[in-house]
Write a protein that holds these residues in place. Structure first.
Motif, PDB file in Angstrom:
ATOM      1  N   UNK A 256     107.311  44.939  54.861  1.00 24.56           N
ATOM      2  CA  UNK A 256     106.405  46.061  55.070  1.00 24.56           C
ATOM      3  C   UNK A 256     105.472  46.195  53.874  1.00 24.56           C
ATOM      4  N   UNK A 257     104.479  47.057  54.048  1.00 22.38           N
ATOM      5  CA  UNK A 257     103.576  47.416  52.949  1.00 22.38           C
ATOM      6  C   UNK A 257     103.324  48.909  53.059  1.00 22.38           C
ATOM      7  N   UNK A 258     103.540  49.656  51.981  1.00 26.80           N
ATOM      8  CA  UNK A 258     103.313  51.096  51.981  1.00 26.80           C
ATOM      9  C   UNK A 258     101.859  51.380  51.613  1.00 26.80           C
ATOM     10  N   UNK A 259     101.094  51.853  52.584  1.00 24.78           N
ATOM     11  CA  UNK A 259      99.679  52.162  52.387  1.00 24.78           C
ATOM     12  C   UNK A 259      99.528  53.627  52.000  1.00 24.78           C
ATOM     13  N   UNK A 283      99.450  64.891  55.200  1.00 18.97           N
ATOM     14  CA  UNK A 283      99.028  65.654  54.040  1.00 18.97           C
ATOM     15  C   UNK A 283      97.795  64.975  53.472  1.00 18.97           C
ATOM     16  N   UNK A 284      97.148  65.630  52.498  1.00 18.21           N
ATOM     17  CA  UNK A 284      95.940  65.034  51.924  1.00 18.21           C
ATOM     18  C   UNK A 284      96.247  63.725  51.207  1.00 18.21           C
ATOM     19  N   UNK A 285      97.482  63.580  50.738  1.00 18.11           N
ATOM     20  CA  UNK A 285      97.966  62.290  50.239  1.00 18.11           C
ATOM     21  C   UNK A 285      99.176  61.905  51.081  1.00 18.11           C
ATOM     22  N   UNK A 286      99.033  60.853  51.840  1.00 19.81           N
ATOM     23  CA  UNK A 286     100.099  60.414  52.750  1.00 19.81           C
ATOM     24  C   UNK A 286     100.377  58.935  52.536  1.00 19.81           C
ATOM     25  N   UNK A 287     101.655  58.570  52.550  1.00 19.43           N
ATOM     26  CA  UNK A 287     102.058  57.170  52.457  1.00 19.43           C
ATOM     27  C   UNK A 287     102.629  56.745  53.799  1.00 19.43           C
ATOM     28  N   UNK A 288     102.037  55.688  54.356  1.00 21.17           N
ATOM     29  CA  UNK A 288     102.444  55.211  55.673  1.00 21.17           C
ATOM     30  C   UNK A 288     102.878  53.755  55.546  1.00 21.17           C
ATOM     31  N   UNK A 289     104.008  53.422  56.140  1.00 17.10           N
ATOM     32  CA  UNK A 289     104.542  52.071  56.056  1.00 17.10           C
ATOM     33  C   UNK A 289     103.956  51.188  57.163  1.00 17.10           C
ATOM     34  N   UNK A 290     103.322  50.087  56.752  1.00 16.71           N
ATOM     35  CA  UNK A 290     102.831  49.077  57.692  1.00 16.71           C
ATOM     36  C   UNK A 290     103.934  48.041  57.867  1.00 16.71           C
ATOM     37  N   UNK A 291     104.234  47.664  59.092  1.00 15.93           N
ATOM     38  CA  UNK A 291     105.301  46.699  59.354  1.00 15.93           C
ATOM     39  C   UNK A 291     104.804  45.604  60.294  1.00 15.93           C
ATOM     40  N   UNK A 292     105.596  44.572  60.437  1.00 14.70           N
ATOM     41  CA  UNK A 292     105.242  43.480  61.345  1.00 14.70           C
ATOM     42  C   UNK A 292     105.272  43.933  62.797  1.00 14.70           C
ATOM     43  N   UNK A 293     106.127  44.894  63.112  1.00 15.47           N
ATOM     44  CA  UNK A 293     106.217  45.389  64.492  1.00 15.47           C
ATOM     45  C   UNK A 293     105.242  46.526  64.766  1.00 15.47           C
ATOM     46  N   UNK A 294     104.787  47.210  63.718  1.00 14.62           N
ATOM     47  CA  UNK A 294     103.815  48.292  63.866  1.00 14.62           C
ATOM     48  C   UNK A 294     102.831  48.218  62.697  1.00 14.62           C
ATOM     49  N   UNK A 295     101.917  47.234  62.743  1.00 18.93           N
ATOM     50  CA  UNK A 295     101.027  46.990  61.600  1.00 18.93           C
ATOM     51  C   UNK A 295      99.978  48.075  61.389  1.00 18.93           C
TER      52      UNK A 295
END
Length: 469
Positions: A256-259, A283-295
């Motif tokens: 994964x990659x945390x964007x 939120x105004x600052x949000x971290x979202x995980x990019x994955x191979x199954x949900x890029x």
């Protein structure tokens, strides 16, 4: 250690033994057959390493209670481990467990600079650098709050920053976390059970009994005598595996990659947009995980759609009492969002020191020592780049679909071009839908340039036979 555990009621130890394995190092081997789901091992609550047990220690407990504010869970457990180690192998039997722990770890905080540089550009690289600084600051604070105030319990030569890092890695790599019935959680280390290695090919099989406080290990698959007993740490990506546990899984399906998505509080219409983010679960600052199954998770598009709202968009939402679901605001907003996303992901990929193709060739040619630190760092970089490339491709496909459906002939250019208004050079520009001659970086530039371009646009469109008004 086994005899001490048996005295406290541990069961299953006669059917197991510690052994060295070529692919995982030190682990646990079964001496008999087990069927999947059968109980292999039980470690009683009295010998588990927990915060509660640390505070109950007659010598260490009072010192821990004196620390203000109280230590974190990880610092408490790390201090507990170092304290027992400093007391020798006979300390309440716990010393035999500490003596069996690895003398060193291969977590990323122990990498040489050249080894870590292999994965420069990854989230692991950034996190490890930050973690190094945080550990140093935390250690200095721990000395002030605890070690320095009780030097008779914490001798300087046995509680150095290197000792602290070792103890932290012991906690990170060997602790187990469980949710309790009341919503709380518990972190614990279980002697002998913490020797079990990870495999994504077995079912999760470690269980904490809230009533008894005991930890049990079940067979995550069928075992024959001589097999290594394995547990599943869960769907953990390589960047986390290497940071916490000191190993990677090649071609890890959980990579994964945390964007990180952020907007400055001084940005236009920040307050209105912040309310919309909150109503959308962001939120105004949000971290979202990019994955191979949900890029490309929908939350990223929701965030960016809100971030790119202009004054008229916001006014329209207020007048129509629109919510923050934002499946799509408008074609122009969607194009702007997706172009920004493609450019941002491309910039992230450009920041990797070693590009994916190079790393693939080096790994195939045996350039890195298998299982070594540089080899592990290369696999982390590979995994994150694969995720980011898939994210970019997904965004590009969505962009092409919007551009095709909008009828404005917006498309990615084959070569870089210049925005007719702001002069920005990029391949991510849109052509004028009327004349198909000039390009813009977005709707705002197109509108701002319209008065200047209007006459030429109509003449060119008429010359080319366009039927648009």
């Amino acid at each position: 250690m086994e005899s001490w555990l048996k005295q406290y009621g541990a069961s299953g130890l006669d059917d197991l033994e510690l052994a060295d394995f070529s692919n995982t190092g030190r682990g646990v081997r079964t001496l008999r057959r087990f069927e999947e789901g059968g109980k292999i091992l039980t470690i009683p609550h009295g010998v588990l390493w927990t915060v509660k047990h640390a505070y109950a220690d007659p010598v260490l407990g009072p010192a821990l209670l004196s620390a203000r504010p109280p230590l974190s869970v990880d610092d408490t457990l790390a201090t507990y481990i170092l304290f027992v180690r400093s007391r020798g192998s006979g300390y309440d039997g716990l010393g035999s467990h500490v003596a069996a722990l690895p003398a060193s770890y291969t977590s990323s905080i122990f990498f040489a600079e050249a080894e870590l540089e292999i994965c420069a550009g990854t989230s692991l690289y950034t996190t490890t650098k930050q973690l190094d600084r945080q550990i140093e600051a935390d250690y200095k604070e721990l000395v002030v709050r605890l070690f320095g105030r009780h030097q008779e319990l914490f001798p300087c030569d046995k509680f150095t920053i290197e000792d602290y890092k070792w103890a932290l890695c012991t906690v990170w790599s060997r602790a187990m976390d469980f949710k309790l019935g009341n919503g709380d959680s518990i972190r614990l280390l279980a002697p002998f059970a913490d020797m079990l290695n990870h495999s994504p090919k077995v079912e999760q099989c470690h269980i904490y009994d809230v009533l008894s406080g005991n930890l049990s290990i079940l067979a995550g698959k069928d075992y024959e005598p001589g097999d290594q007993v394995l547990i599943n740490y869960g769907p953990v990506p390589n960047n986390r595996l290497l940071r916490l546990y000191g190993f990677v899984v090649p071609s890890n399906p959980n990579d994964s990659y945390d964007l990180v998505l952020a907007t400055h509080p001084m940005a236009p219409f920040f307050e209105q947009k912040h309310k919309l983010w909150v109503s959308a679960g962001l939120d105004s600052t949000s971290t979202v995980s990019l994955t191979l199954t949900d890029p490309l998770p929908s939350s990223i598009l929701r965030y960016l759609r809100i971030q790119r709202l202009n004054e008229s968009d916001l006014a329209g939402m207020v007048s129509h009492k629109s919510d923050a679901a934002f499946e799509k605001v408008s074609d122009s907003n969607e194009v702007e969002v997706l172009r920004f996303l493609v450019e941002s992901i491309s910039s992230l990929l450009d920041g990797f020191k070693n590009q994916l193709e190079k790393l693939e060739d080096q790994l195939a040619e045996g350039f890195y020592t298998p299982e070594g630190n540089a080899w592990s760092a290369a696999h982390v970089s590979l995994g994150e780049q694969r995720v980011l490339r898939l994210t970019r491709k997904t965004a590009e496909d969505l962009l092409a679909a919007v551009e095709t459906g909008s009828g404005n002939k917006r498309r990615l250019l084959s070569t870089p071009a210049q925005c007719a208004k702001c002069k920005k050079v990029s391949v991510h520009l849109m052509r004028c839908g009327r004349c198909n001659e000039v390009t813009y970086c977005g709707r705002a530039c197109q509108v701002a340039h319209f008065k200047e371009h209007k006459a030429i646009c109509r003449a060119t469109a008429a010359k080319n036979g366009s039927k648009k008004d």
